[in-house]
Scaffold this active site. Structure first.
Site, PDB file in Angstrom:
ATOM      1  N   LYS A 105       0.862  -1.165   0.000  1.00 24.75           N
ATOM      2  CA  LYS A 105       0.000   0.000   0.000  1.00 24.75           C
ATOM      3  C   LYS A 105       0.907   1.225   0.000  1.00 24.75           C
ATOM      4  O   LYS A 105       1.601   1.501   0.976  1.00 24.75           O
ATOM      5  CB  LYS A 105      -0.903   0.013   1.236  1.00 24.75           C
ATOM      6  CG  LYS A 105      -1.776   1.267   1.328  1.00 24.75           C
ATOM      7  CD  LYS A 105      -2.553   1.295   2.631  1.00 24.75           C
ATOM      8  CE  LYS A 105      -3.299   2.618   2.787  1.00 24.75           C
ATOM      9  NZ  LYS A 105      -3.997   2.700   4.091  1.00 24.75           N
ATOM     10  N   ALA A 192      -9.923   5.141   4.255  1.00 25.64           N
ATOM     11  CA  ALA A 192      -9.811   6.305   5.152  1.00 25.64           C
ATOM     12  C   ALA A 192     -11.127   7.072   5.280  1.00 25.64           C
ATOM     13  O   ALA A 192     -11.844   7.305   4.308  1.00 25.64           O
ATOM     14  CB  ALA A 192      -8.713   7.268   4.718  1.00 25.64           C
TER      15      ALA A 192
END
Length: 268
Positions: A105, A192
């Protein structure tokens, strides 16, 4: 037909197939036991780990040890803490060496006050790492132009933010996410800002392939129960997307009963 088993709803990232559409982060948990319990309750098959919490030698805060004992888990090292592409590339290479995982990531946010991803440095790191054979999953602003650029250089997925990291503001970028989904040919994973299971369900209903959550679970009153709730919500959202949502009305009520005309006396 009703009552028959449905075709398994799997999805693919970089040639790797998964059935769970809930990805889990491992930061902010009060202890490793709670973190492992939440991962198990979530049913997640991809779990992201910050390299600063993983070491070659066992330590009290080493996350690799307990996670490495779980079956069916793909570890995805993240480059959180990297301030530029060079640091992220170096961290990704180290993560592959330590974890033995091709997944990474790419997470680059140079400003600690808002933690927004740097689009220029993210693109450069993704370009280099994809060319080196990594399964690159970049954390990015919800920018449709950047999304296409990242796809074109070989990223395995796109991970646009729903809102700022840890903000709990939900799908503030929903309109931009829809534009990304319209053009994307690789999986789109909301990463997020999600606070509640209902927001995760909404992302899947919209057509996103998966969501990644961490703070929403780790900072809740009962992380294990919350992880389970997110898992059910993600499943419901995906089922709703596959079934097809009804069209929205044009602002006027539409009767649903077939007896409306009869009851009103029309036609008599």
């Amino acid at each position: 037909m009703e009552g028959q088993d449905r075709v398994p709803d799997e999805w693919s990232v970089g040639g790797h197939r998964f059935s769970s559409r809930l990805l889990m982060g491992t930061g902010k948990f009060q202890d490793a036991e709670t973190m492992v319990g939440a991962v198990l309750a979530s049913g997640a098959q991809i779990v992201t780990v910050a390299l600063r919490r993983v070491g070659r030698n066992p330590r009290e805060d080493d996350m690799l040890g307990p996670l490495g004992e779980l079956k069916g888990i793909t570890l995805m090292p993240n480059t959180s803490g990297a301030r530029n592409a060079s640091e992220a590339i170096r961290a990704a290479r180290l993560g592959r060496e330590i974890c033995g995982s091709p997944f990474v990531k790419v997470e680059i946010h140079p400003n600690p006050h808002h933690l927004m991803p740097d689009p220029i440095e993210t693109f450069e790191a993704a370009r280099v790492l994809a060319a080196e054979g990594f399964v690159v999953m970049p954390y990015m602003p919800a920018d449709p132009v950047l999304a296409k650029r990242l796809e074109d250089v070989g990223c395995a997925s796109l991970m646009p933010l729903g809102s700022a990291i840890g903000s709990g503001r939900g799908l503030a970028t929903a309109e931009m996410l829809r534009l990304i989904l319209r053009e994307a040919r690789i999986p789109v994973i909301v990463d997020a800002g999600l606070r509640s299971p209902s927001e995760a369900a909404a992302a899947l209903e919209m057509g996103c392939d998966a969501v990644l959550v961490n703070s929403a679970v780790a900072a809740s009153g009962d992380p294990i129960a919350m992880a389970s709730a997110f898992a059910r919500a993600v499943g419901a959202g995906r089922d709703a997307h596959r079934a097809g949502l009804m069209p929205q009305g044009g602002g006027t009520a539409l009767a649903t009963s077939p007896l409306t005309t009869f009851l009103s006396g029309e036609g008599s």
